[in-house]
Design an enzyme around this catalytic site. Structure first.
Site, PDB file in Angstrom:
ATOM      1  N   GLU A  51      52.479  14.321  15.756  1.00  0.00           N
ATOM      2  CA  GLU A  51      51.434  14.946  14.922  1.00  0.00           C
ATOM      3  C   GLU A  51      51.595  16.455  14.973  1.00  0.00           C
ATOM      4  OE1 GLU A  51      47.625  13.359  16.124  1.00  0.00           O
ATOM      5  OE2 GLU A  51      48.066  11.414  15.251  1.00  0.00           O
ATOM      6  N   ARG A  59      41.679  22.599  18.176  1.00  0.00           N
ATOM      7  CA  ARG A  59      42.129  21.450  18.973  1.00  0.00           C
ATOM      8  C   ARG A  59      43.487  20.943  18.501  1.00  0.00           C
ATOM      9  NH1 ARG A  59      41.498  15.618  18.280  1.00  0.00           N
ATOM     10  NH2 ARG A  59      40.581  16.104  16.275  1.00  0.00           N
TER      11      ARG A  59
HETATM   12  P1  FAD Z   1      31.693   9.330  19.707  1.00  0.00           P
HETATM   13  O1  FAD Z   1      32.813   8.390  19.730  1.00  0.00           O
HETATM   14  O2  FAD Z   1      31.370   9.979  18.430  1.00  0.00           O
HETATM   15  O3  FAD Z   1      30.395   8.545  20.197  1.00  0.00           O
HETATM   16  C1  FAD Z   1      29.132   9.164  20.169  1.00  0.00           C
HETATM   17  C2  FAD Z   1      28.105   8.116  20.487  1.00  0.00           C
HETATM   18  O4  FAD Z   1      26.837   8.717  20.700  1.00  0.00           O
HETATM   19  C3  FAD Z   1      27.877   7.111  19.373  1.00  0.00           C
HETATM   20  O5  FAD Z   1      27.746   5.839  19.975  1.00  0.00           O
HETATM   21  C4  FAD Z   1      26.550   7.531  18.755  1.00  0.00           C
HETATM   22  O6  FAD Z   1      25.847   6.505  18.142  1.00  0.00           O
HETATM   23  C5  FAD Z   1      25.832   8.012  19.995  1.00  0.00           C
HETATM   24  N1  FAD Z   1      24.733   8.943  19.771  1.00  0.00           N
HETATM   25  C6  FAD Z   1      24.761  10.115  19.083  1.00  0.00           C
HETATM   26  N2  FAD Z   1      23.548  10.700  19.125  1.00  0.00           N
HETATM   27  C7  FAD Z   1      22.749   9.887  19.860  1.00  0.00           C
HETATM   28  C8  FAD Z   1      21.394   9.937  20.250  1.00  0.00           C
HETATM   29  N3  FAD Z   1      20.566  10.944  19.888  1.00  0.00           N
HETATM   30  N4  FAD Z   1      20.895   8.928  21.014  1.00  0.00           N
HETATM   31  C9  FAD Z   1      21.683   7.866  21.375  1.00  0.00           C
HETATM   32  N5  FAD Z   1      22.979   7.771  21.009  1.00  0.00           N
HETATM   33  C10 FAD Z   1      23.498   8.770  20.275  1.00  0.00           C
HETATM   34  N6  FAD Z   1      40.764  12.089  18.174  1.00  0.00           N
HETATM   35  C11 FAD Z   1      41.924  11.808  18.802  1.00  0.00           C
HETATM   36  O7  FAD Z   1      42.153  12.248  19.933  1.00  0.00           O
HETATM   37  N7  FAD Z   1      42.845  11.019  18.179  1.00  0.00           N
HETATM   38  C12 FAD Z   1      42.659  10.493  16.941  1.00  0.00           C
HETATM   39  O8  FAD Z   1      43.502   9.777  16.437  1.00  0.00           O
HETATM   40  C13 FAD Z   1      41.451  10.799  16.268  1.00  0.00           C
HETATM   41  N8  FAD Z   1      41.229  10.338  15.016  1.00  0.00           N
HETATM   42  C14 FAD Z   1      40.012  10.548  14.440  1.00  0.00           C
HETATM   43  C15 FAD Z   1      39.741   9.994  13.196  1.00  0.00           C
HETATM   44  C16 FAD Z   1      38.499  10.134  12.622  1.00  0.00           C
HETATM   45  C17 FAD Z   1      38.207   9.526  11.284  1.00  0.00           C
HETATM   46  C18 FAD Z   1      37.497  10.876  13.307  1.00  0.00           C
HETATM   47  C19 FAD Z   1      36.141  11.041  12.707  1.00  0.00           C
HETATM   48  C20 FAD Z   1      37.772  11.465  14.526  1.00  0.00           C
HETATM   49  C21 FAD Z   1      39.024  11.307  15.101  1.00  0.00           C
HETATM   50  N9  FAD Z   1      39.323  11.874  16.334  1.00  0.00           N
HETATM   51  C22 FAD Z   1      40.508  11.594  16.939  1.00  0.00           C
HETATM   52  C23 FAD Z   1      38.298  12.563  17.094  1.00  0.00           C
HETATM   53  C24 FAD Z   1      37.735  11.571  18.128  1.00  0.00           C
HETATM   54  O9  FAD Z   1      37.623  10.303  17.535  1.00  0.00           O
HETATM   55  C25 FAD Z   1      36.370  11.976  18.634  1.00  0.00           C
HETATM   56  O10 FAD Z   1      36.351  13.317  18.990  1.00  0.00           O
HETATM   57  C26 FAD Z   1      36.018  11.136  19.855  1.00  0.00           C
HETATM   58  O11 FAD Z   1      36.109   9.771  19.531  1.00  0.00           O
HETATM   59  C27 FAD Z   1      34.628  11.456  20.335  1.00  0.00           C
HETATM   60  O12 FAD Z   1      34.275  10.529  21.309  1.00  0.00           O
HETATM   61  P2  FAD Z   1      32.869  10.649  22.003  1.00  0.00           P
HETATM   62  O13 FAD Z   1      32.776   9.525  22.974  1.00  0.00           O
HETATM   63  O14 FAD Z   1      32.654  12.005  22.489  1.00  0.00           O
HETATM   64  O15 FAD Z   1      31.813  10.452  20.802  1.00  0.00           O
HETATM   65  C1  SIN Z   2      44.490  11.764  12.789  1.00  0.00           C
HETATM   66  O1  SIN Z   2      44.842  10.603  12.913  1.00  0.00           O
HETATM   67  O2  SIN Z   2      44.987  12.554  11.976  1.00  0.00           O
HETATM   68  C2  SIN Z   2      43.365  12.262  13.613  1.00  0.00           C
HETATM   69  C3  SIN Z   2      43.900  12.745  14.885  1.00  0.00           C
HETATM   70  C4  SIN Z   2      42.913  13.632  15.570  1.00  0.00           C
HETATM   71  O3  SIN Z   2      41.860  13.975  15.031  1.00  0.00           O
HETATM   72  O4  SIN Z   2      43.218  14.046  16.693  1.00  0.00           O
END
Ligand code: FAD
Ligand code: SIN
Length: 542
Positions: free
Chosen positions: A114, A382
């Site tokens: 990537e 990032r």
């Molecule tokens: P999240 O996975 O967003 O989980 C947050 C949780 O908190 C959810 O369950 C939500 O419901 C809950 N929540 C929120 N507010 C509240 C509240 N007030 N009360 C109770 N629950 C609440 N990153 C990579 O490293 N590689 C990738 O390939 C990649 N691809 C991506 C593709 C997409 C389409 C997106 C959107 C992001 C991608 N990212 C990727 C970024 C990565 O997915 C996220 O940064 C990461 O998953 C965040 O994880 P997290 O556990 O911090 O939060």
């Molecule tokens: C992607 O698959 O392009 C998302 C990867 C990332 O957000 O780190």
């Protein structure tokens, strides 16, 4: 009517960071995970590209570190970066042990590429890596009787001394949260330690890859409770979201891994434009690619650019990206025969609740990990696929910190925290105003606080956001709570934090591009932007 619950460890959010922490903490005591929708609904569940780890034969953690620091445009905390890159190979092993089915080439893990990475180091489960991880973590947790996951429970406020009659101390303590549960009432969840894992805030923008849960709740709650919030100006726009003229709701992502296998960006004249902007062309870091596309769109008056995959091997493309192929086919785009119309969309929040290397926030007994946190790893931009990794590593750090220095048991002081004041009984009859306010806010942020910013645009945004904030706060005080209202209040707070931070930084760096200050100014601005209560300051890097 008021329910009180207590648990040893309270986790807010069921994405990778929250679930991973819950799995570890289940060995130490009881764990309650509150999640505002169904348990799998999270940004994690939509992650496509993968999780970075230097495990290839010619790769090294040092190379991963240098790529991360280079992408971060001078603001990464070196110690935080060292931590994640050295831990990454172990994280992959652990995820495999938990049952995540990463894609293999023969017996070895297939490694994708990537933007900004100098090696193939992206471990993936085809193009649905996040869903594979989420599923495996939830399966593993279902075997842990000490863990309770409460769905449809939205945290409203952290419980701190602010809720007592006496003045809070300089460093507040978190005793748990008030949360609106499926019962329709706000209940109290007390805990020895609370872990914020509520994810990011992409929904603050009109065009985003983030699902509707990403409303910055954790950042807004922590800010209101007095925590330090850092680097909110650095919002990452993913260069390639699928362009759909009639789309409502989150934009479908076309993974950067597609460029990793050789896809090319072309403008409406068919020209491959990226080599004009950076020698790494389509595989330059995201800030550079998104800015280049933005510039092409503005100068040519176009609505999208093309991602050309037509020259790629057809069978391996379909094998590697089955979901992207299927979703595009539903829209009449047949891959890899057709080109894909793409535009940048808000994707990731590099800032958040400031933590140290042990995932501790500036509030006692409150930890943060995952996208909600600003750990110092990402700096001003990032590196792709470092986010899932950071979520796991900092969940481990929170666990290690809690194990070595266990927080006291729930004591008498908890009895003094009053139940939620439920005297606002007015129903949100004018609920339509809520959705209008949400759309208005998203449009303001998209129009004035996007990829390229200016003083004038930010000032205009701030004036409008402050007015909305006042109105929403007034509405919030008078009205019976709903999840929509809670989210709207958080969104406007997060928008305000982004704009205030962006106005503070008078330079261009990484994801923060200011037309009035086109250059990077290391002498004045090689620092973190930290907001705490009404103070905004620059803090030097560790
Ligand atoms: P999240 O996975 O967003 O989980 C947050 C949780 O908190 C959810 O369950 C939500 O419901 C809950 N929540 C929120 N507010 C509240 C509240 N007030 N009360 C109770 N629950 C609440 N990153 C990579 O490293 N590689 C990738 O390939 C990649 N691809 C991506 C593709 C997409 C389409 C997106 C959107 C992001 C991608 N990212 C990727 C970024 C990565 O997915 C996220 O940064 C990461 O998953 C965040 O994880 P997290 O556990 O911090 O939060
Ligand atoms: C992607 O698959 O392009 C998302 C990867 C990332 O957000 O780190």
């Amino acid at each position: 009517m008021f329910a009180k619950h207590s648990t040893d460890f309270l986790v807010l959010g069921s994405g990778i960071a929250g679930l991973y922490f819950a799995l570890l903490a289940s060995e130490l005591g009881s764990v309650t995970v509150l999640t505002k929708k169904q348990r799998a609904e999270s940004n994690t569940n939509y992650a496509q590209g993968g999780i970075s780890a230097a495990i290839g034969p010619d790769d090294s953690p040092e190379s991963h570190r240098e790529d991360t620091i280079q992408a971060g445009a001078g603001l990464c905390h070196r110690d935080a970066v060292e931590l994640i890159v050295h831990r990454a190979p172990h994280v992959i092993k652990t995820l495999l042990n938990i049952g995540v089915e990463f894609t293999r080439r023969g017996t070895v893990l297939d490694l994708g590429r990537e933007g900004g990475h100098s090696h193939h180091r992206i471990v993936h489960a085809r193009d649905t890596t996040g869903a594979a991880i989420e599923r495996a973590l939830l399966d593993a947790l279902s075997q842990r009787p000490s863990v309770r996951i409460v769905e449809h429970a939205i945290a409203v406020e952290l419980m701190t001394e602010h809720h007592l009659c006496y003045q809070p101390t300089n460093v507040p303590t978190c005793f748990g949260v008030y949360a609106l549960t499926a019962s329709g009432i706000v209940e109290q969840f007390f805990a020895r330690a609370t872990v914020l894992a509520t994810g990011g805030c992409g929904q603050v923008y009109a065009h985003t890859t983030n699902p509707t849960i990403a409303t910055g709740d954790g950042i807004a709650m922590a800010y209101r409770a007095g925590a330090a919030i850092a680097n909110m100006e650095f919002i990452q726009f993913h260069p390639t979201a699928l362009y759909e003229s009639d789309r409502t709701g989150p934009a479908f992502l076309i993974s950067e891994a597609v460029r990793g296998v050789g896809a090319i960006l072309r403008n409406s004249a068919g020209e491959r434009f990226m080599p004009r902007y950076d020698e790494r062309a389509e595989l330059a870091p995201r800030d550079i690619v998104a800015r280049a596309i933005d510039n092409e769109l503005k100068t040519r008056g176009d609505r999208f650019v093309w991602l050309d995959v037509r020259h790629l091997d057809k069978a391996s493309f379909r094998e590697r990206f089955p979901t992207i192929v299927a979703v595009c086919a539903e829209r009449g785009i047949h891959l890899p025969h057709d080109m894909i119309p793409v535009v940048p969309a808000a994707h990731y929040c590099c800032g958040g609740v400031q933590t140290d290397l042990d995932a501790r926030t500036t509030i006692r007994r409150l930890y943060a990990c995952g996208e909600v946190a600003c750990t110092g790893v990402h700096g001003a931009n990032r590196l792709a696929s470092n986010s899932l990794l950071e979520g796991v590593v900092f969940a481990e750090r929170a666990f290690a910190s809690i194990s070595s220095d266990p927080p006291p048991h729930i004591g008498a002081e908890f009895d003094n925290i009053p139940p939620w004041d439920d005297s606002s009984t007015q129903n949100a009859e004018e609920w339509i105003l809520l959705s209008h306010d949400r759309q208005e806010l998203q449009t303001i942020m998209w129009d004035y606080v996007g990829i390229v910013r200016s003083e004038l645009r930010l000032q205009r945004a701030l004036r409008r956001i402050e007015l909305l904030r006042e109105e929403i706060e007034d509405f919030y005080r008078r009205t019976r709570l709903t999840a929509d209202l809670i989210e709207l209040r958080n969104l406007v707070t997060v928008a305000w934090l982004i704009v205030r931070s962006a106005m503070h930084r008078k330079e261009s760096r990484g994801l923060h591009t200011m037309s009035d200050y086109p250059y990077t100014d290391d002498d004045r601005w090689r620092c973190d932007t930290v907001i705490m209560s009404d103070r905004i300051e620059c803090h030097s890097l560790p």
